[in-house]
Design a protein around this motif. Structure first.
Motif, PDB file in Angstrom:
ATOM      1  N   ILE A   1     -14.935   4.015  -1.399  1.00  0.00           N
ATOM      2  CA  ILE A   1     -13.602   3.527  -1.765  1.00  0.00           C
ATOM      3  C   ILE A   1     -13.760   2.437  -2.817  1.00  0.00           C
ATOM      4  O   ILE A   1     -14.494   1.464  -2.610  1.00  0.00           O
ATOM      5  CB  ILE A   1     -12.863   2.942  -0.541  1.00  0.00           C
ATOM      6  CG1 ILE A   1     -12.903   3.901   0.651  1.00  0.00           C
ATOM      7  CG2 ILE A   1     -11.434   2.550  -0.918  1.00  0.00           C
ATOM      8  CD1 ILE A   1     -12.047   5.117   0.522  1.00  0.00           C
TER       9      ILE A   1
ATOM     10  N   SER B   1      -5.886  -1.785  -5.996  1.00  0.00           N
ATOM     11  CA  SER B   1      -5.691  -2.638  -4.826  1.00  0.00           C
ATOM     12  C   SER B   1      -6.437  -3.954  -4.995  1.00  0.00           C
ATOM     13  O   SER B   1      -7.244  -4.342  -4.146  1.00  0.00           O
ATOM     14  CB  SER B   1      -6.178  -1.902  -3.557  1.00  0.00           C
ATOM     15  OG  SER B   1      -5.986  -2.694  -2.416  1.00  0.00           O
TER      16      SER B   1
ATOM     17  N   TRP C   1      -8.575   2.980   2.302  1.00  0.00           N
ATOM     18  CA  TRP C   1      -7.641   2.334   1.377  1.00  0.00           C
ATOM     19  C   TRP C   1      -6.834   1.267   2.102  1.00  0.00           C
ATOM     20  O   TRP C   1      -6.485   0.234   1.518  1.00  0.00           O
ATOM     21  CB  TRP C   1      -6.740   3.375   0.740  1.00  0.00           C
ATOM     22  CG  TRP C   1      -6.013   2.887  -0.470  1.00  0.00           C
ATOM     23  CD1 TRP C   1      -4.683   2.644  -0.606  1.00  0.00           C
ATOM     24  CD2 TRP C   1      -6.593   2.555  -1.743  1.00  0.00           C
ATOM     25  NE1 TRP C   1      -4.386   2.195  -1.871  1.00  0.00           N
ATOM     26  CE2 TRP C   1      -5.544   2.132  -2.598  1.00  0.00           C
ATOM     27  CE3 TRP C   1      -7.891   2.587  -2.249  1.00  0.00           C
ATOM     28  CZ2 TRP C   1      -5.751   1.739  -3.921  1.00  0.00           C
ATOM     29  CZ3 TRP C   1      -8.108   2.200  -3.564  1.00  0.00           C
ATOM     30  CH2 TRP C   1      -7.046   1.775  -4.386  1.00  0.00           C
TER      31      TRP C   1
ATOM     32  N   ASP D   1     -11.485  -0.263  -5.279  1.00  0.00           N
ATOM     33  CA  ASP D   1     -10.126  -0.805  -5.387  1.00  0.00           C
ATOM     34  C   ASP D   1      -9.516  -0.645  -6.777  1.00  0.00           C
ATOM     35  O   ASP D   1      -8.341  -0.956  -6.970  1.00  0.00           O
ATOM     36  CB  ASP D   1     -10.086  -2.271  -4.949  1.00  0.00           C
ATOM     37  CG  ASP D   1     -10.990  -3.185  -5.772  1.00  0.00           C
ATOM     38  OD1 ASP D   1     -11.624  -2.690  -6.720  1.00  0.00           O
ATOM     39  OD2 ASP D   1     -11.060  -4.384  -5.457  1.00  0.00           O
TER      40      ASP D   1
ATOM     41  N   THR E   1      -5.770   7.478  -6.501  1.00  0.00           N
ATOM     42  CA  THR E   1      -4.598   6.885  -5.854  1.00  0.00           C
ATOM     43  C   THR E   1      -3.464   6.658  -6.848  1.00  0.00           C
ATOM     44  O   THR E   1      -2.295   6.631  -6.463  1.00  0.00           O
ATOM     45  CB  THR E   1      -4.939   5.531  -5.205  1.00  0.00           C
ATOM     46  OG1 THR E   1      -5.335   4.618  -6.234  1.00  0.00           O
ATOM     47  CG2 THR E   1      -6.033   5.676  -4.168  1.00  0.00           C
TER      48      THR E   1
ATOM     49  N   GLU F   1      -9.128  -1.622   2.400  1.00  0.00           N
ATOM     50  CA  GLU F   1      -9.323  -2.167   1.055  1.00  0.00           C
ATOM     51  C   GLU F   1      -8.263  -3.206   0.691  1.00  0.00           C
ATOM     52  O   GLU F   1      -8.548  -4.159  -0.055  1.00  0.00           O
ATOM     53  CB  GLU F   1      -9.287  -1.016   0.045  1.00  0.00           C
ATOM     54  CG  GLU F   1      -9.520  -1.392  -1.394  1.00  0.00           C
ATOM     55  CD  GLU F   1     -10.939  -1.837  -1.656  1.00  0.00           C
ATOM     56  OE1 GLU F   1     -11.209  -3.043  -1.476  1.00  0.00           O
ATOM     57  OE2 GLU F   1     -11.767  -1.004  -2.040  1.00  0.00           O
TER      58      GLU F   1
ATOM     59  N   ASN G   1       0.852  -1.188   0.000  1.00  0.00           N
ATOM     60  CA  ASN G   1       0.000   0.000   0.000  1.00  0.00           C
ATOM     61  C   ASN G   1       0.893   1.244   0.000  1.00  0.00           C
ATOM     62  O   ASN G   1       1.589   1.519   0.974  1.00  0.00           O
ATOM     63  CB  ASN G   1      -0.890  -0.011   1.246  1.00  0.00           C
ATOM     64  CG  ASN G   1      -1.721   1.253   1.387  1.00  0.00           C
ATOM     65  OD1 ASN G   1      -1.790   2.068   0.466  1.00  0.00           O
ATOM     66  ND2 ASN G   1      -2.355   1.412   2.539  1.00  0.00           N
TER      67      ASN G   1
END
Length: 429
Positions: free
Chosen positions: A372, A426, A278, A374, A422, A281, A240
């Motif tokens: 959120i 993810s 996040w 991914d 971002t 996530e 991350n």
């Protein structure tokens, strides 16, 4: 059925070797199988490994990395001596409960995978089938667990709880009021075991290294994915990289010579929720969409094939869980029990209607939350699901050809919705 039931209470045993070596072109990693000498009720000691695998008819074994250093390209992988789940000893099993199985261990592991990004404050994660069903920060550990539990009391039943701080008496009392399979913390304060051990089947596990869990942010491990034909896909573990507000990127896109930019910037609270969401996530099976608010999950949608569908499922789950907690707070029973009692004529229909009206009015607690995703939204319809429910901000990877549509959706919303990218997805499968 009785035979199947007995399988769940049987330690299957396994034929996997005590040592396993994996070589990478001259570099080797050495693993040792974990077994535990557990005292039995008759005074004997039984040495066994993992109870069984994902199902009672699957042999399984847990291995700890004990030797070898692996460097491939510019990636130096985690070294021996950093054991967490794989290093659990008999002494760490403060109460064995039912002998640990594969799912118990992987639930703890994924909880640690999430918590490693949340170590700055008291935090708790409740997991079921390797996905979080509730995750929260709190002013205290008890507050964090209570918030995580109230996210989804239904799924938390029989779940695994992993906590960032030593378990105290207040937290133990809350834990003991729930049916749980596993409780894991860096330590357990005096008097807490007396409370928790009233549930004889509860697995109580101490992992002291949770205190240094934040260090694991920088570690990479070799992630093996086995195929049906016996083949293996090997990959680096995910990292991350969205850890501070400075890591977030503005929602900007170009389309047919025009630049599109999200008009409203997120507030400090929304940024905090973006970073928290996040982090959570990273432990959720893809495709996934989460709604989070004030450092706590509101709705978690997991493992769907399409992004608009999972956004809708997360809304649906938020509504169901909100109805359940409202019912529990008001009448002291789950919503499902109230619904059944009403259908049988044992309770007044107006009791259920009052809950349903409040759920619709409050939109399942979603308004003001951060959505959120991914990965990017391939179309604006996924973001529109959250916007219609009143989310105040969105965090997504960005990078879709149609990012401009999602930016337009945020700008057209009343009130306007903030959005950040971002630049990293993810996915977890």
């Amino acid at each position: 059925m009785s035979t199947l039931k007995s399988m769940y209470s049987t330690i299957l045993g396994d034929h996997f070797p005590m040592e396993m070596t994996i070589s990478f072109d001259g570099q080797s990693l050495v693993y040792r199988k974990k077994t535990w000498k557990i005292p039995q009720g008759d005074g004997s000691v039984d040495e066994r490994g993992v109870r069984y695998g994902e199902n009672p008819d699957q042999e399984a074994a847990l291995y700890e990395l004990v030797n070898g250093n692996l460097v491939l390209g510019d990636c130096a992988f985690i070294e021996p001596g950093n054991g967490l789940v794989s290093a659990i000893t008999v002494e760490d099993m403060l109460q064995v409960g039912k002998h640990p199985g594969k799912i118990n261990l992987t639930d703890i592991d994924n909880g640690l995978n999430i918590l490693k990004y949340l170590m700055d404050r008291p935090a708790a994660v409740i997991l079921k089938h390797n996905n979080p069903c509730g995750a929260a920060y709190g002013e205290t550990l008890a507050h964090a667990f209570d918030r995580a539990n109230r996210c989804d009391r239904i799924a938390a039943f029989g779940g695994a709880v992993v906590m960032s701080r030593a378990c105290d008496k207040d937290t133990a009392e809350l834990l003991a009021a729930n049916y749980l399979e596993v409780v894991c913390a860096p330590d357990f304060e005096a008097g807490t075991l007396d409370i928790l051990q009233k549930s004889k089947n509860l697995r109580i596990i101490k992992i002291a290294a949770i205190d240094r869990l934040a260090e694991f942010e920088k570690f990479r491990f070799v992630d093996f994915k086995s195929l049906i034909d016996g083949g293996i896909i090997v990959q680096q573990s995910a990292v991350n990289s969205i850890r501070t507000p400075a890591d977030l990127k503005p929602a900007v896109a170009a389309w047919q010579g025009r630049e599109y930019r999200c008009d409203r910037q997120p507030t400090e609270r929304e940024i905090d929720d973006m970073l928290f969401g996040w982090a959570v996530e990273h432990g959720v099976t893809s495709n996934s969409v989460l709604y989070v608010k004030d450092g706590c999950t509101v709705g978690i949608g997991t493992g769907e094939q399409d992004r608009v569908g999972v956004a809708e499922i997360a809304v649906h789950k938020a509504y169901i869980k909100y109805a359940d907690i409202l019912c529990f707070d008001t009448y002291g029973i789950p919503y499902a029990d109230l619904d059944l009692a009403v259908s049988r004529g044992k309770r007044d229909q107006t009791e259920k209607e009052a809950i349903d009206i409040q759920v619709r009015r409050d939109k399942g607690g979603i308004p003001g939350s951060v959505m959120i995703s991914d990965a990017f939204f391939p179309f604006r319809d996924g973001a529109d699901v959250g916007i219609r429910q009143g989310v105040s901000a969105i965090l997504q990877a960005g990078g879709s050809m149609r990012d401009f549509e999602t930016i337009e959706a945020c700008n057209e919303a009343e009130p306007q919705v903030a959005m950040m990218f971002t630049g990293q997805r993810s996915f977890k499968h």
